[in-house]
Design a protein around this motif. Sequence first.
Motif, short mmCIF file in Angstrom:
data_model
loop_
_atom_site.label_atom_id
_atom_site.label_comp_id
_atom_site.label_asym_id
_atom_site.label_seq_id
_atom_site.Cartn_x
_atom_site.Cartn_y
_atom_site.Cartn_z
N GLY A 56 0.84 -1.19 0.00
CA GLY A 56 0.00 0.00 0.00
C GLY A 56 0.88 1.24 0.00
O GLY A 56 1.92 1.27 0.66
N ALA A 57 0.45 2.27 -0.73
CA ALA A 57 1.31 3.44 -0.87
C ALA A 57 0.49 4.69 -1.13
O ALA A 57 -0.65 4.64 -1.59
CB ALA A 57 2.29 3.23 -2.03
N ALA A 58 1.11 5.84 -0.83
CA ALA A 58 0.58 7.12 -1.28
C ALA A 58 0.85 7.22 -2.78
O ALA A 58 1.76 6.56 -3.31
CB ALA A 58 1.24 8.27 -0.53
N ALA A 59 0.09 8.06 -3.46
CA ALA A 59 0.18 8.12 -4.93
C ALA A 59 1.52 8.66 -5.42
O ALA A 59 2.15 8.07 -6.29
CB ALA A 59 -0.96 8.96 -5.48
N VAL A 60 1.93 9.79 -4.86
CA VAL A 60 3.15 10.47 -5.33
C VAL A 60 4.01 10.84 -4.13
O VAL A 60 3.51 11.41 -3.16
CB VAL A 60 2.79 11.76 -6.11
N PRO A 61 5.31 10.53 -4.16
CA PRO A 61 6.03 9.81 -5.21
C PRO A 61 6.09 8.30 -4.98
O PRO A 61 6.67 7.58 -5.77
CB PRO A 61 7.43 10.40 -5.10
N HIS A 62 5.48 7.84 -3.89
CA HIS A 62 5.67 6.47 -3.43
C HIS A 62 5.29 5.42 -4.47
O HIS A 62 6.08 4.52 -4.79
CB HIS A 62 4.89 6.26 -2.13
N ALA A 63 4.05 5.51 -4.99
CA ALA A 63 3.61 4.53 -5.97
C ALA A 63 4.44 4.61 -7.25
O ALA A 63 4.73 3.59 -7.89
CB ALA A 63 2.12 4.73 -6.29
N GLU A 64 4.84 5.83 -7.61
CA GLU A 64 5.67 5.99 -8.81
C GLU A 64 7.03 5.33 -8.64
O GLU A 64 7.57 4.73 -9.57
CB GLU A 64 5.83 7.48 -9.12
N ILE A 65 7.59 5.43 -7.45
CA ILE A 65 8.88 4.79 -7.18
C ILE A 65 8.73 3.27 -7.18
O ILE A 65 9.59 2.55 -7.70
CB ILE A 65 9.46 5.30 -5.84
N LEU A 66 7.63 2.78 -6.62
CA LEU A 66 7.39 1.33 -6.63
C LEU A 66 7.27 0.79 -8.04
O LEU A 66 7.71 -0.33 -8.33
CB LEU A 66 6.13 1.01 -5.82
N GLU A 67 6.68 1.57 -8.94
CA GLU A 67 6.55 1.13 -10.33
C GLU A 67 7.91 0.88 -10.98
O GLU A 67 8.05 0.00 -11.83
CB GLU A 67 5.76 2.16 -11.15
N LYS A 83 -1.07 -0.89 -4.26
CA LYS A 83 -2.41 -0.39 -3.93
C LYS A 83 -2.26 1.06 -3.46
O LYS A 83 -1.64 1.32 -2.42
CB LYS A 83 -3.03 -1.21 -2.81
N VAL A 84 -2.83 1.99 -4.21
CA VAL A 84 -2.76 3.41 -3.86
C VAL A 84 -3.96 3.76 -2.97
O VAL A 84 -5.10 3.47 -3.32
CB VAL A 84 -2.76 4.29 -5.12
N PHE A 85 -3.67 4.36 -1.83
CA PHE A 85 -4.71 4.78 -0.89
C PHE A 85 -4.84 6.30 -0.95
O PHE A 85 -3.88 7.03 -0.70
CB PHE A 85 -4.35 4.38 0.54
N ASP A 86 -6.03 6.79 -1.28
CA ASP A 86 -6.26 8.24 -1.27
C ASP A 86 -6.23 8.78 0.15
O ASP A 86 -5.76 9.88 0.39
CB ASP A 86 -7.61 8.57 -1.91
N ASP A 87 -6.73 7.99 1.09
CA ASP A 87 -6.70 8.36 2.50
C ASP A 87 -5.51 7.66 3.15
O ASP A 87 -5.58 6.47 3.48
CB ASP A 87 -8.01 7.96 3.18
N GLU A 88 -4.42 8.39 3.33
CA GLU A 88 -3.21 7.78 3.89
C GLU A 88 -3.41 7.26 5.30
O GLU A 88 -2.70 6.36 5.75
CB GLU A 88 -2.05 8.78 3.85
N ASN A 222 4.94 15.47 -1.05
CA ASN A 222 4.09 14.59 -1.86
C ASN A 222 2.77 15.28 -2.19
O ASN A 222 2.24 15.13 -3.29
CB ASN A 222 3.84 13.25 -1.15
N LEU A 223 2.27 16.11 -1.27
CA LEU A 223 1.03 16.84 -1.52
C LEU A 223 1.26 17.99 -2.49
O LEU A 223 0.38 18.33 -3.29
CB LEU A 223 0.46 17.36 -0.19
N VAL A 224 2.44 18.58 -2.43
CA VAL A 224 2.81 19.62 -3.40
C VAL A 224 2.82 19.04 -4.81
O VAL A 224 2.27 19.63 -5.75
CB VAL A 224 4.20 20.21 -3.05
#
Length: 288
Positions: A56-67, A83-88, A222-224
Amino acid sequence: MAHTRLSALTAILLAVTLTAAGCGSQGKGEVTASEKTGSTPAASKEPVKEVKLTVGAAAVPHAEILEVVKPKLKEQGISLDIKVFDDEGQLNPALKDKQIDANYFQHVPYLDSVKKEKGFDFAVTAKVHVEPIGFYSSKLKSKDEIKEGAKIGIPNNPSNEYRALVLLQQQGLIKLKEGLTTYEATPKDIVENPKNLKFFETDSATLPRALPDLDGAIINTNLVLEAKLDPKSALFREDANSPYANVIVVRKGDESREEIKKLDAALTGPEVKKFIQDKYGVAVVPAF
């Protein structure tokens, strides 16, 4: 004697001929085991059994790095499911409830601030990157333009609130009381506030949207990035010597799993370091 030798030679030639004929008949009429399966003896090796690993990951940059590491793990027999979670806030409960095998979104001070209250029995397995938080404004061009009574947005979760206040202290805008050692603080812990700054405490994710109503806000990188703000536009930010490295977290006992070790090795390799530096620049800094 010559007749005996001739008879022997004739017998040998006859045997060779019969053997060759037998081989020929198998090739023309009989189907071998290899032909039945469509394989050759050399290709009969068992394929590597694939193991699924859900992170499970935050969308940016975490999921991008996992890819980035997904193909490398595939070669090692690991199918990485991101799995990207919108609610961290749901990433740690999901790990506790075994919906995922690991998560990648948080730093250790944040984990420490919630694990006792929530009963999380987790282990940290790898430090991957630091996202230096920064002060952003849609109204101001420099720190010197921060006026008396300016309204400043800061995250309201304990560890990031402390982090934001420490950044303001480093910039000489406030002073916190001595002895804060738990990575937790609120504006009540400010002992000097020469510009009488007003603090707007809110959920981190709302701060980019709140910028027009504030003089400035301290926002996680990441929110920026998710808000499509330019990380270079920060008036000031943390330096790279931050204790807030984002980490891989697993349930205690799972740190010895082979697939977790391979995930950690891939995430702390040269390919990921180059990707982070090339894609994010000052916004994200490798922590390895």
